[in-house]
Design a protein around this motif. Structure first.
Motif, PDB file in Angstrom:
ATOM      1  N   ALA A  23      37.525  34.008  14.720  1.00  0.00           N
ATOM      2  CA  ALA A  23      37.332  32.666  14.167  1.00  0.00           C
ATOM      3  C   ALA A  23      37.732  31.558  15.129  1.00  0.00           C
ATOM      4  N   ASP A  24      38.477  31.891  16.185  1.00  0.00           N
ATOM      5  CA  ASP A  24      38.893  30.867  17.138  1.00  0.00           C
ATOM      6  C   ASP A  24      39.105  31.479  18.517  1.00  0.00           C
ATOM      7  N   TYR A  25      39.549  30.654  19.458  1.00  0.00           N
ATOM      8  CA  TYR A  25      39.724  31.085  20.847  1.00  0.00           C
ATOM      9  C   TYR A  25      40.606  32.322  20.962  1.00  0.00           C
ATOM     10  N   ILE A  26      41.753  32.306  20.331  1.00  0.00           N
ATOM     11  CA  ILE A  26      42.713  33.408  20.442  1.00  0.00           C
ATOM     12  C   ILE A  26      42.100  34.715  19.928  1.00  0.00           C
ATOM     13  N   GLU A  27      41.459  34.670  18.779  1.00  0.00           N
ATOM     14  CA  GLU A  27      40.889  35.882  18.188  1.00  0.00           C
ATOM     15  C   GLU A  27      39.753  36.447  19.040  1.00  0.00           C
ATOM     16  N   VAL A  28      38.890  35.576  19.541  1.00  0.00           N
ATOM     17  CA  VAL A  28      37.768  36.054  20.360  1.00  0.00           C
ATOM     18  C   VAL A  28      38.266  36.607  21.694  1.00  0.00           C
ATOM     19  N   MET A  29      39.272  36.001  22.271  1.00  0.00           N
ATOM     20  CA  MET A  29      39.836  36.530  23.517  1.00  0.00           C
ATOM     21  C   MET A  29      40.437  37.909  23.294  1.00  0.00           C
ATOM     22  N   ARG A  30      41.044  38.117  22.157  1.00  0.00           N
ATOM     23  CA  ARG A  30      41.583  39.454  21.858  1.00  0.00           C
ATOM     24  C   ARG A  30      40.456  40.471  21.680  1.00  0.00           C
ATOM     25  N   SER A  31      39.329  40.028  21.131  1.00  0.00           N
ATOM     26  CA  SER A  31      38.161  40.903  21.026  1.00  0.00           C
ATOM     27  C   SER A  31      37.619  41.228  22.416  1.00  0.00           C
ATOM     28  N   ASN A  32      37.632  40.247  23.303  1.00  0.00           N
ATOM     29  CA  ASN A  32      37.224  40.492  24.690  1.00  0.00           C
ATOM     30  C   ASN A  32      38.135  41.509  25.362  1.00  0.00           C
ATOM     31  N   LEU A  33      39.424  41.391  25.109  1.00  0.00           N
ATOM     32  CA  LEU A  33      40.381  42.341  25.674  1.00  0.00           C
ATOM     33  C   LEU A  33      40.096  43.752  25.184  1.00  0.00           C
ATOM     34  N   ALA A  34      39.830  43.903  23.897  1.00  0.00           N
ATOM     35  CA  ALA A  34      39.525  45.223  23.336  1.00  0.00           C
ATOM     36  C   ALA A  34      38.271  45.807  23.979  1.00  0.00           C
ATOM     37  N   ALA A  35      37.261  44.954  24.187  1.00  0.00           N
ATOM     38  CA  ALA A  35      36.012  45.411  24.800  1.00  0.00           C
ATOM     39  C   ALA A  35      36.235  45.841  26.251  1.00  0.00           C
ATOM     40  N   LEU A  36      37.027  45.080  26.979  1.00  0.00           N
ATOM     41  CA  LEU A  36      37.317  45.423  28.369  1.00  0.00           C
ATOM     42  C   LEU A  36      38.135  46.713  28.472  1.00  0.00           C
ATOM     43  N   LYS A  37      39.116  46.856  27.621  1.00  0.00           N
ATOM     44  CA  LYS A  37      39.935  48.075  27.632  1.00  0.00           C
ATOM     45  C   LYS A  37      39.077  49.311  27.405  1.00  0.00           C
ATOM     46  N   LYS A  38      38.152  49.209  26.467  1.00  0.00           N
ATOM     47  CA  LYS A  38      37.263  50.330  26.177  1.00  0.00           C
ATOM     48  C   LYS A  38      36.342  50.630  27.342  1.00  0.00           C
ATOM     49  N   ALA A  39      35.743  49.586  27.896  1.00  0.00           N
ATOM     50  CA  ALA A  39      34.778  49.760  28.991  1.00  0.00           C
ATOM     51  C   ALA A  39      35.431  50.246  30.280  1.00  0.00           C
ATOM     52  N   LEU A  40      36.646  49.781  30.550  1.00  0.00           N
ATOM     53  CA  LEU A  40      37.330  50.126  31.787  1.00  0.00           C
ATOM     54  C   LEU A  40      38.161  51.404  31.699  1.00  0.00           C
ATOM     55  N   GLY A  41      38.237  51.949  30.501  1.00  0.00           N
ATOM     56  CA  GLY A  41      39.009  53.184  30.329  1.00  0.00           C
ATOM     57  C   GLY A  41      40.505  52.947  30.422  1.00  0.00           C
ATOM     58  N   ALA A  42      40.992  51.974  29.679  1.00  0.00           N
ATOM     59  CA  ALA A  42      42.430  51.687  29.710  1.00  0.00           C
ATOM     60  C   ALA A  42      43.236  52.860  29.215  1.00  0.00           C
ATOM     61  N   LYS A  43      44.386  53.096  29.857  1.00  0.00           N
ATOM     62  CA  LYS A  43      45.233  54.252  29.516  1.00  0.00           C
ATOM     63  C   LYS A  43      46.476  53.796  28.790  1.00  0.00           C
TER      64      LYS A  43
END
Length: 325
Positions: free
Chosen positions: A305-325
């Motif tokens: 709904a706002d900047y903070i929430e969408v940035m956290r969604s971006n983080l989740a997407a990056l972690k998944k794509a990059l294979g975060a451990k």
């Protein structure tokens, strides 16, 4: 029925006229003073990242309008006469030079006293080369980005780095206090609360992206150069800083090679621009697709709904794509 009560006396009519004149004068005075009829500072933001800052820091003391409606791609925005009038009547304008040429021109010509360019509140860098290739600190041999000033082709997407965004927030607080000194204490308090949120967001990104299988991500819109630099990643843009530009055949071939070499799993696209190129590349290379939101606007499709929430969604997407451990 007493007919005489329906006919105003000359004195009454005069009083009504004087009252209307007073209200009219008050409205004109408020408009000229950059305030609305409730006495709030009339603030205009160029697009969502600027709107979020003014709303968070300004709080109840500002009335915020944005020039870019939700769902509209901001880069090619053309202003309507009504919006130009809003700029002239504003008590405070926050924009980011280099993102919206038409907006930059209109603001330069506006009569508003307090015009703040967010690009001047932090330091811009170039994330150039075809496709917007951007190296993080871990790149072999080191890679030091060339510093730049606004207006010379520097990357304007500073809001996608929480640390730089916090720097801008501090500048916004100071500029709001200058425009409306009576509420300076509240602006300082609100800015401190926002900075705390951005510091926490930065810590989440740093921890979440510290250990990953790959450091490389491919995206249609090369908006994430500052984010890549901050967290030691490599951004490989299909196109450049313009989300609508098309890649050359040579660039597509290069990306296919990079994807194989760097074990890239995902091609990212954004919700406000076409996903055709991303899906074509993904199909040709056998990769998945996902959204990495450059946060140029919040819509019903946004993952938050706002900047903070969408940035956290971006983080989740990056972690998944990059294979975060």
């Amino acid at each position: 029925m007493n007919v005489r009560r329906l006919i105003p006396t000359a004195a009454t009519a005069g009083a009504v006229a004087l009252g209307l004149m007073a209200v009219s004068a008050c409205s004109v005075s408020s408009a000229a003073d950059g305030r609305d009829e409730d006495g709030k500072l009339k603030a205009v933001a160029s697009f969502y990242p600027m709107q979020f800052l003014v709303e968070e820091i300004g709080g109840d003391h500002v009335s915020v309008t944005t020039l870019t409606r939700p769902g509209v791609e901001p880069h090619d925005l053309e202003l309507k006469p009504r919006q130009t009038a809003e700029l002239n009547e504003a008590g405070y304008i926050l924009y980011l030079k280099g993102v919206q040429p038409a907006v930059d021109e209109a603001i330069a010509e506006s009569e508003a006293k307090n015009k703040v360019d967010a690009a001047a509140l932090t330091e811009l860098e170039h994330h150039g080369a075809e496709g917007g290739h951007s190296h993080g600190e871990h790149a072999e041999g080191g890679h030091e980005e060339e510093h730049a000033h606004e207006g010379d082709g520097a990357d304007p997407h500073i809001w996608l780095d929480p640390v730089r965004y916090a720097e801008v927030a501090k500048g916004v607080e100071a500029s709001l206090a200058k425009a409306d000194p009576d509420h300076a204490a509240d602006y300082k308090k609100n800015a401190a609360a926002l900075t705390k949120k951005l510091d926490a967001l930065n810590a989440e990104f740093a921890a979440g992206l510290k250990n990953t299988t790959t450091k490389t991500f491919i995206t249609t819109h090369s908006a994430f150069g500052y984010l890549a630099d901050r967290y030691g990643l490599d951004q490989e843009g299909i196109a450049g800083l313009d989300p609508e530009s098309e890649p050359t055949p040579a660039r597509v071939k290069e990306l296919q090679s990079i994807a194989e070499k760097e074990k890239v799993s995902t091609v990212f696209f954004e919700s406000l621009a076409s996903d055709k190129t991303a899906k074509t590349l993904a199909e040709d290379t056998g990769l998945a697709t996902d959204v990495l939101d450059p946060l140029e606007g919040i819509t019903e499709k946004s993952k938050g709904a706002d900047y903070i929430e969408v940035m956290r969604s971006n983080l989740a997407a990056l972690k998944k794509a990059l294979g975060a451990k």
